[in-house]
Design an enzyme around this catalytic site. Structure first.
Site, short mmCIF file in Angstrom:
data_model
loop_
_atom_site.label_atom_id
_atom_site.label_comp_id
_atom_site.label_asym_id
_atom_site.label_seq_id
_atom_site.Cartn_x
_atom_site.Cartn_y
_atom_site.Cartn_z
N GLY A 62 0.83 -1.22 0.00
CA GLY A 62 0.00 0.00 0.00
C GLY A 62 0.85 1.25 0.00
O GLY A 62 0.52 2.26 0.60
N LEU A 64 1.60 3.57 -2.14
CA LEU A 64 1.33 4.82 -2.89
C LEU A 64 0.32 5.72 -2.17
O LEU A 64 -0.19 6.66 -2.77
CB LEU A 64 0.83 4.49 -4.30
CG LEU A 64 1.85 3.78 -5.20
CD1 LEU A 64 1.29 3.61 -6.60
CD2 LEU A 64 3.19 4.52 -5.24
N GLY A 65 0.04 5.45 -0.92
CA GLY A 65 -0.85 6.32 -0.16
C GLY A 65 -0.12 7.51 0.43
O GLY A 65 0.96 7.89 -0.06
N GLN A 66 -0.68 8.08 1.49
CA GLN A 66 -0.10 9.30 2.08
C GLN A 66 1.29 9.06 2.65
O GLN A 66 2.12 9.96 2.68
CB GLN A 66 -0.99 9.80 3.22
CG GLN A 66 -2.30 10.41 2.77
CD GLN A 66 -3.11 10.91 3.97
OE1 GLN A 66 -2.77 11.91 4.58
NE2 GLN A 66 -4.17 10.21 4.29
N ASP A 88 1.91 -1.52 -4.63
CA ASP A 88 0.52 -1.05 -4.48
C ASP A 88 -0.28 -1.69 -5.60
O ASP A 88 0.28 -2.37 -6.46
CB ASP A 88 0.44 0.49 -4.56
CG ASP A 88 -0.76 1.05 -3.79
OD1 ASP A 88 -1.90 0.73 -4.18
OD2 ASP A 88 -0.57 1.79 -2.82
N ARG A 90 -2.14 0.43 -7.36
CA ARG A 90 -2.31 1.58 -8.25
C ARG A 90 -1.04 1.77 -9.08
O ARG A 90 0.02 1.26 -8.75
CB ARG A 90 -2.58 2.83 -7.42
CG ARG A 90 -3.90 2.76 -6.70
CD ARG A 90 -4.29 4.12 -6.19
NE ARG A 90 -3.67 4.46 -4.93
CZ ARG A 90 -3.30 5.69 -4.58
NH1 ARG A 90 -3.46 6.69 -5.44
NH2 ARG A 90 -2.78 5.93 -3.40
N ILE A 107 -2.71 -7.21 -1.75
CA ILE A 107 -2.57 -8.00 -0.51
C ILE A 107 -3.68 -9.04 -0.35
O ILE A 107 -3.59 -9.90 0.51
CB ILE A 107 -2.51 -7.10 0.74
CG1 ILE A 107 -3.74 -6.17 0.80
CG2 ILE A 107 -1.22 -6.32 0.79
CD1 ILE A 107 -4.07 -5.72 2.18
N TYR A 195 -12.79 0.42 10.61
CA TYR A 195 -11.35 0.70 10.60
C TYR A 195 -10.74 0.39 11.97
O TYR A 195 -9.73 -0.32 12.08
CB TYR A 195 -11.15 2.17 10.23
CG TYR A 195 -9.72 2.67 10.22
CD1 TYR A 195 -8.77 2.14 9.35
CD2 TYR A 195 -9.32 3.71 11.06
CE1 TYR A 195 -7.47 2.63 9.32
CE2 TYR A 195 -8.03 4.21 11.03
CZ TYR A 195 -7.11 3.66 10.16
OH TYR A 195 -5.82 4.14 10.13
N LYS A 199 -8.18 -2.60 13.13
CA LYS A 199 -6.84 -2.30 13.66
C LYS A 199 -6.64 -2.97 15.02
O LYS A 199 -5.53 -3.42 15.32
CB LYS A 199 -6.63 -0.79 13.75
CG LYS A 199 -6.46 -0.11 12.39
CD LYS A 199 -5.18 -0.55 11.68
CE LYS A 199 -4.95 0.23 10.39
NZ LYS A 199 -3.69 -0.12 9.72
N1 LIG Z 1 -2.41 8.72 7.40
C1 LIG Z 1 -2.70 8.71 8.70
O1 LIG Z 1 -3.02 9.73 9.32
C2 LIG Z 1 -2.61 7.41 9.47
C3 LIG Z 1 -2.81 7.43 10.85
C4 LIG Z 1 -2.79 6.24 11.56
C5 LIG Z 1 -2.48 5.05 10.89
N2 LIG Z 1 -2.28 5.07 9.57
C6 LIG Z 1 -2.02 3.80 8.90
O2 LIG Z 1 -0.87 3.91 8.07
C7 LIG Z 1 -1.05 3.12 6.89
C8 LIG Z 1 -0.82 4.00 5.67
O3 LIG Z 1 -1.76 5.06 5.71
P1 LIG Z 1 -1.97 6.04 4.47
O4 LIG Z 1 -2.45 7.31 5.05
O5 LIG Z 1 -0.78 6.02 3.59
O6 LIG Z 1 -3.22 5.31 3.75
P2 LIG Z 1 -3.79 5.64 2.30
O7 LIG Z 1 -5.25 5.37 2.34
O8 LIG Z 1 -3.34 6.96 1.82
O9 LIG Z 1 -3.07 4.53 1.39
C9 LIG Z 1 -3.40 3.17 1.47
C10 LIG Z 1 -2.90 2.49 0.21
O10 LIG Z 1 -3.36 1.12 0.26
C11 LIG Z 1 -3.57 0.74 -1.10
N3 LIG Z 1 -4.43 -0.44 -1.19
C12 LIG Z 1 -5.78 -0.49 -1.15
N4 LIG Z 1 -6.19 -1.74 -1.37
C13 LIG Z 1 -5.08 -2.51 -1.57
C14 LIG Z 1 -4.85 -3.88 -1.86
N5 LIG Z 1 -5.86 -4.74 -2.01
N6 LIG Z 1 -3.59 -4.31 -1.99
C15 LIG Z 1 -2.55 -3.45 -1.83
N7 LIG Z 1 -2.70 -2.14 -1.58
C16 LIG Z 1 -3.96 -1.68 -1.44
C17 LIG Z 1 -4.20 1.95 -1.75
O11 LIG Z 1 -4.08 1.91 -3.15
C18 LIG Z 1 -3.43 3.09 -1.09
O12 LIG Z 1 -2.36 3.53 -1.91
C19 LIG Z 1 -2.47 2.54 6.97
O13 LIG Z 1 -2.39 1.22 7.46
C20 LIG Z 1 -3.16 3.41 7.98
O14 LIG Z 1 -4.16 2.73 8.68
C21 LIG Z 1 -2.34 6.22 8.83
C1 LIG Z 2 -6.07 8.60 12.35
C2 LIG Z 2 -5.92 7.76 11.15
O1 LIG Z 2 -5.88 6.43 11.38
C3 LIG Z 2 -6.43 8.21 9.84
N1 LIG Z 2 -5.77 9.42 9.45
C4 LIG Z 2 -7.93 8.41 9.83
O2 LIG Z 2 -8.35 9.50 10.15
O3 LIG Z 2 -8.64 7.51 9.53
#
Ligand SMILES: NC(=O)c1ccc[n+]([C@@H]2O[C@H](COP(=O)([O-])OP(=O)(O)OC[C@H]3O[C@@H](n4cnc5c(N)ncnc54)[C@H](O)[C@@H]3O)[C@@H](O)[C@H]2O)c1
Ligand SMILES: C[C@@H](O)[C@H](N)C(=O)O
Length: 373
Positions: A62, A64-66, A88, A90, A107, A195, A199
């Site tokens: 995953g 390519l996310g944030q 990813d 994408r 995944i 969610y 987790k």
């Molecule tokens: N960003 C936050 O504020 C935050 C806070 C707490 C925890 N997290 C955790 O950190 C991790 C990354 O967060 P993020 O913000 O980059 O999330 P995001 O939603 O920006 O990115 C998630 C990525 O998962 C990919 N994805 C979706 N389905 C998939 C699949 N079947 N196979 C493979 N990839 C797949 C998507 O294409 C996407 O690029 C997550 O597990 C999230 O729960 C993030």
């Molecule tokens: C906090 C965190 O897991 C994510 N940024 C959400 O708001 O869902």
């Protein structure tokens, strides 16, 4: 099916007696985390350097996310560009594609995941794929598949191949009956989002695989993460990312949470550094396998006040989204991360003033910031 296969093999090994691999039941704690990449207990892990042979070979799911691209950049500086594979479902941008190894990985496809781990001789996995809180409420069955079934695949591949596995958890793993100010590592966890439920499941399954099969599972509960160079991913804390884009572009921002909604937050550099530090920490230093990490805590009105110091005339208005407001109202106000600070030396660098300055500068508000200073 992979879960069944793994358990059958593990039961087989228990019947046969001790064997190599990670399958022996109820391993003594000192023997856990026997990955070849284990750093000795007396190592200074914040400055440890790896020889080429000792460098982990990393897969980020995953990616390519944030958060994933930033993590890849950090890990590539540490372990070498070719040792860190982003993946990813994408298509990557040209820039990401040309900055290091990238592969397609879904995944939900166990065989595809195993093939990547085997072909690339992966030793560490950072499992970032997920559907975030608000996106999860909009599509519960997809969230259940990605966040729970996907996690099972990753756990099984990691246990079968003796990998070190990082899975991020979140402030969203707590709920309205958790202590909220501050929220400690160990307390009631009854989240009300798919969610959060997924987790908590990930935390418990990872810890179970650790104690049952010796999987070197490591998990941090992230606050809302604020990053400048990526798109929001359907979270409840996303307003704290979007506010900077809109402040610089339009001088105003409409917020979907109430002005006083306080949540724990962290700048991405701190988040990624914490992730690397806990992965490099000696196993002996870890009294827990799931830690809270904290940096700051603020509300929309407080961050808006700070933005106003740099962008005169900046205006925030409120148009509350009840789904995200309900979610935020059930989450911690402040995180207690004293165990992370004590066990492996966690320390954040960014508080609210540094965060705001950094985000506004990144978005090219130099002219506006300059006018204000
Ligand atoms: N960003 C936050 O504020 C935050 C806070 C707490 C925890 N997290 C955790 O950190 C991790 C990354 O967060 P993020 O913000 O980059 O999330 P995001 O939603 O920006 O990115 C998630 C990525 O998962 C990919 N994805 C979706 N389905 C998939 C699949 N079947 N196979 C493979 N990839 C797949 C998507 O294409 C996407 O690029 C997550 O597990 C999230 O729960 C993030
Ligand atoms: C906090 C965190 O897991 C994510 N940024 C959400 O708001 O869902």
């Amino acid at each position: 099916m992979p879960v069944v296969r793994t358990l059958q093999r593990a039961v087989g090994r228990m019947v046969q007696g001790p064997a190599c691999g990670c399958g022996t039941a109820a391993r003594p704690r000192q023997l856990l985390g026997s990955s070849p990449w284990q750093i000795p207990a007396d190592a200074n892990f914040h400055s440890a350097s790896f020889s080429e042979a000792d460098r982990p070979r990393v897969l980020i799911t995953g990616g390519l996310g944030q958060l994933g691209v930033g993590l890849a950049n950090l890990l590539r500086k540490r372990f070498g560009k070719d040792n860190v594979i982003l993946s990813d479902i994408r298509k990557p941008s040209d820039h990401v594609f040309h900055s290091g190894p990238f592969v397609y990985s879904d995944i939900l496809d166990y065989k595809n995941l195993r093939e990547i781990v085997v072909n690339h001789r992966v030793t560490w996995v950072f499992h970032y794929s997920a559907l975030l809180s608000a996106a999860g409420e909009a599509n519960v069955s997809l969230a259940r598949a990605i966040n729970i079934t996907g996690l099972h695949n990753v756990l099984d591949v990691a246990a079968e191949h003796n990998l070190r596995l990082f899975v991020p958890s979140t402030i969203g793993a707590f709920g309205p009956t958790s202590p909220r100010n501050p929220t400690p590592d160990l307390c009631t966890q009854r989240p009300r989002t798919i969610y959060g439920v997924s987790k908590v499941h990930a935390e418990l399954m990872g810890e179970y695989y650790h104690y049952r099969y010796g999987l070197d599972f490591r998990c941090l509960r992230y606050p809302g993460i604020i990053s400048a160079d990526s798109q929001c991913g359907g979270g409840t804390t996303d307003y704290a990312v979007q506010i900077f884009h809109d402040a610089v572009k339009n001088g105003k921002f409409e917020c979907y949470l109430k002005p006083s909604t306080r949540l724990p937050m962290m700048y991405i550099d701190d988040c990624l550094r914490a992730t690397l530090e806990v992965m490099e920490a000696p196993a002996e230093a870890l009294s827990l396998r799931t830690y809270n990490v904290n940096a700051m805590s603020f509300s929309p009105e407080e961050v808006a006040q700070e933005v106003l110091k740099h962008i005169p005339g900046f205006q925030i208005t409120y148009n509350v989204d009840s789904v995200r407001q309900d979610i935020a109202d059930s989450w911690p106000l402040n995180f207690d991360d004293s165990n992370a600070r004590k066990d492996w030396g966690w320390k954040h660098d960014f508080d609210l003033p540094e965060l705001v300055m950094t985000m506004l500068s990144f978005h090219g508000s130099d002219s506006r910031v300059a006018q204000a200073n």
